[in-house]
Design an enzyme around this catalytic site. Sequence first.
Site, PDB file in Angstrom:
ATOM      1  N   GLY A  51      -7.217  -8.336 -11.571  1.00 64.18           N
ATOM      2  CA  GLY A  51      -5.985  -7.640 -11.217  1.00 64.18           C
ATOM      3  C   GLY A  51      -4.786  -8.265 -11.898  1.00 64.18           C
ATOM      4  O   GLY A  51      -3.749  -8.494 -11.279  1.00 64.18           O
ATOM      5  N   ALA A  52      -4.923  -8.537 -13.214  1.00 59.07           N
ATOM      6  CA  ALA A  52      -3.934  -9.358 -13.910  1.00 59.07           C
ATOM      7  C   ALA A  52      -2.987  -8.573 -14.807  1.00 59.07           C
ATOM      8  O   ALA A  52      -2.294  -9.163 -15.631  1.00 59.07           O
ATOM      9  CB  ALA A  52      -4.649 -10.423 -14.734  1.00 59.07           C
ATOM     10  N   ASP A 107     -13.612  -2.368 -12.615  1.00 57.79           N
ATOM     11  CA  ASP A 107     -13.377  -2.452 -11.175  1.00 57.79           C
ATOM     12  C   ASP A 107     -14.255  -3.538 -10.573  1.00 57.79           C
ATOM     13  O   ASP A 107     -15.485  -3.413 -10.552  1.00 57.79           O
ATOM     14  CB  ASP A 107     -13.695  -1.092 -10.536  1.00 57.79           C
ATOM     15  CG  ASP A 107     -13.329  -1.035  -9.069  1.00 57.79           C
ATOM     16  OD1 ASP A 107     -12.881  -2.066  -8.517  1.00 57.79           O
ATOM     17  OD2 ASP A 107     -13.493   0.043  -8.466  1.00 57.79           O
ATOM     18  N   ASN A 116      -7.546 -12.030  -7.717  1.00 58.45           N
ATOM     19  CA  ASN A 116      -6.241 -11.491  -7.341  1.00 58.45           C
ATOM     20  C   ASN A 116      -6.252  -9.985  -7.121  1.00 58.45           C
ATOM     21  O   ASN A 116      -5.343  -9.457  -6.481  1.00 58.45           O
ATOM     22  CB  ASN A 116      -5.221 -11.846  -8.427  1.00 58.45           C
ATOM     23  CG  ASN A 116      -3.885 -11.179  -8.193  1.00 58.45           C
ATOM     24  OD1 ASN A 116      -3.133 -11.558  -7.303  1.00 58.45           O
ATOM     25  ND2 ASN A 116      -3.588 -10.149  -8.989  1.00 58.45           N
ATOM     26  N   SER A 172      -3.514 -13.631   2.181  1.00 58.54           N
ATOM     27  CA  SER A 172      -2.168 -13.210   2.564  1.00 58.54           C
ATOM     28  C   SER A 172      -1.859 -13.760   3.947  1.00 58.54           C
ATOM     29  O   SER A 172      -2.774 -13.977   4.752  1.00 58.54           O
ATOM     30  CB  SER A 172      -2.066 -11.677   2.596  1.00 58.54           C
ATOM     31  OG  SER A 172      -0.854 -11.257   3.202  1.00 58.54           O
ATOM     32  N   TYR A 204      -5.660  -3.892   5.392  1.00 59.25           N
ATOM     33  CA  TYR A 204      -5.260  -4.976   4.495  1.00 59.25           C
ATOM     34  C   TYR A 204      -5.425  -6.342   5.169  1.00 59.25           C
ATOM     35  O   TYR A 204      -5.969  -7.276   4.575  1.00 59.25           O
ATOM     36  CB  TYR A 204      -3.805  -4.770   4.071  1.00 59.25           C
ATOM     37  CG  TYR A 204      -3.316  -5.718   2.999  1.00 59.25           C
ATOM     38  CD1 TYR A 204      -3.705  -5.549   1.679  1.00 59.25           C
ATOM     39  CD2 TYR A 204      -2.455  -6.759   3.312  1.00 59.25           C
ATOM     40  CE1 TYR A 204      -3.252  -6.404   0.682  1.00 59.25           C
ATOM     41  CE2 TYR A 204      -1.989  -7.621   2.324  1.00 59.25           C
ATOM     42  CZ  TYR A 204      -2.387  -7.439   1.012  1.00 59.25           C
ATOM     43  OH  TYR A 204      -1.935  -8.291   0.030  1.00 59.25           O
ATOM     44  N   ALA A 235      -7.406  -7.083   7.635  1.00 63.23           N
ATOM     45  CA  ALA A 235      -8.835  -7.348   7.802  1.00 63.23           C
ATOM     46  C   ALA A 235      -9.450  -7.854   6.505  1.00 63.23           C
ATOM     47  O   ALA A 235     -10.269  -8.785   6.508  1.00 63.23           O
ATOM     48  CB  ALA A 235      -9.548  -6.087   8.270  1.00 63.23           C
ATOM     49  N   LYS A 274      -7.939  -9.442   4.055  1.00 63.86           N
ATOM     50  CA  LYS A 274      -7.444 -10.777   3.728  1.00 63.86           C
ATOM     51  C   LYS A 274      -7.985 -11.833   4.690  1.00 63.86           C
ATOM     52  O   LYS A 274      -8.239 -12.982   4.291  1.00 63.86           O
ATOM     53  CB  LYS A 274      -5.914 -10.781   3.729  1.00 63.86           C
ATOM     54  CG  LYS A 274      -5.308  -9.891   2.647  1.00 63.86           C
ATOM     55  CD  LYS A 274      -5.762 -10.285   1.248  1.00 63.86           C
ATOM     56  CE  LYS A 274      -5.076  -9.501   0.162  1.00 63.86           C
ATOM     57  NZ  LYS A 274      -5.462  -9.918  -1.198  1.00 63.86           N
TER      58      LYS A 274
END
Length: 242
Positions: free
Chosen positions: A11-12, A60, A87, A139, A152, A154, A156
């Site tokens: 995810g860069a 993906d 990430n 997070s 989200y 859950a 993290k």
Amino acid sequence: MLKGKTAVVTGAAKGIGKAVAIAFAKEGCNIVLNYHSSVSDDTINEIEEYGTRCMPVQGDVADFGFAAQLVKDIKKEFGTLDILVNNAGITRDMLLMRMSEEQFDQVINTNLKGTFNMVRHASSLMLKQRSGTIINMASVVGVTGNIGQANYAASKAGIIGLTKSAAKELAQRGITCNAIAPGFVETDMTDVLAEETKQEMLKAIPLKRYGTVDDIASAAVFLAKNTYITGQVLNVDGGMVM
């Protein structure tokens, strides 16, 4: 200390991932830059300006087979995989009672399963090397929860559990596995929030400022350089959670 090592960042293409990739390039690492849809030539050029190689790979990470092939390609291209930064992540915010199955599954698949896929395949190579660093992007909401982000949060929270479990399994071969838990960081993902929401979040930050992508990137470099920290969650949140 990191010069000549190979770092893969998922995810860069932008935001935190891009900042992390550039930070490791500054340290002399060759960069495998994973992205889902597109990445700008400017980003690749910026990384290569530091005299390192950049290998952009579209795909993906939620796809188990793609993650396996990516690790094989890295081994073939660079010989080693020294640093993995997971990430890649998405949000599909919605109140719990209105959240669709698809919204929940999409976030869990990308954020949690994607992280598992990369840890699973990268660790196989790292175990043979008897060395490696894994950094997973969690997070603060994975610790505290958050209204409208059950999916989200859950995902993290799952990443935190995955990180601690992987750290225990991999430690005997000298591999570290830690998580970074960012607070409110200024990115494209947070820019879509209403101004009222942003101001409310600011009130909860003791340092009274939002985080930057560079704050997160410097934490990732720190964890990569320290070989005696493992199984930890580093909150980079301006004091939101303490």
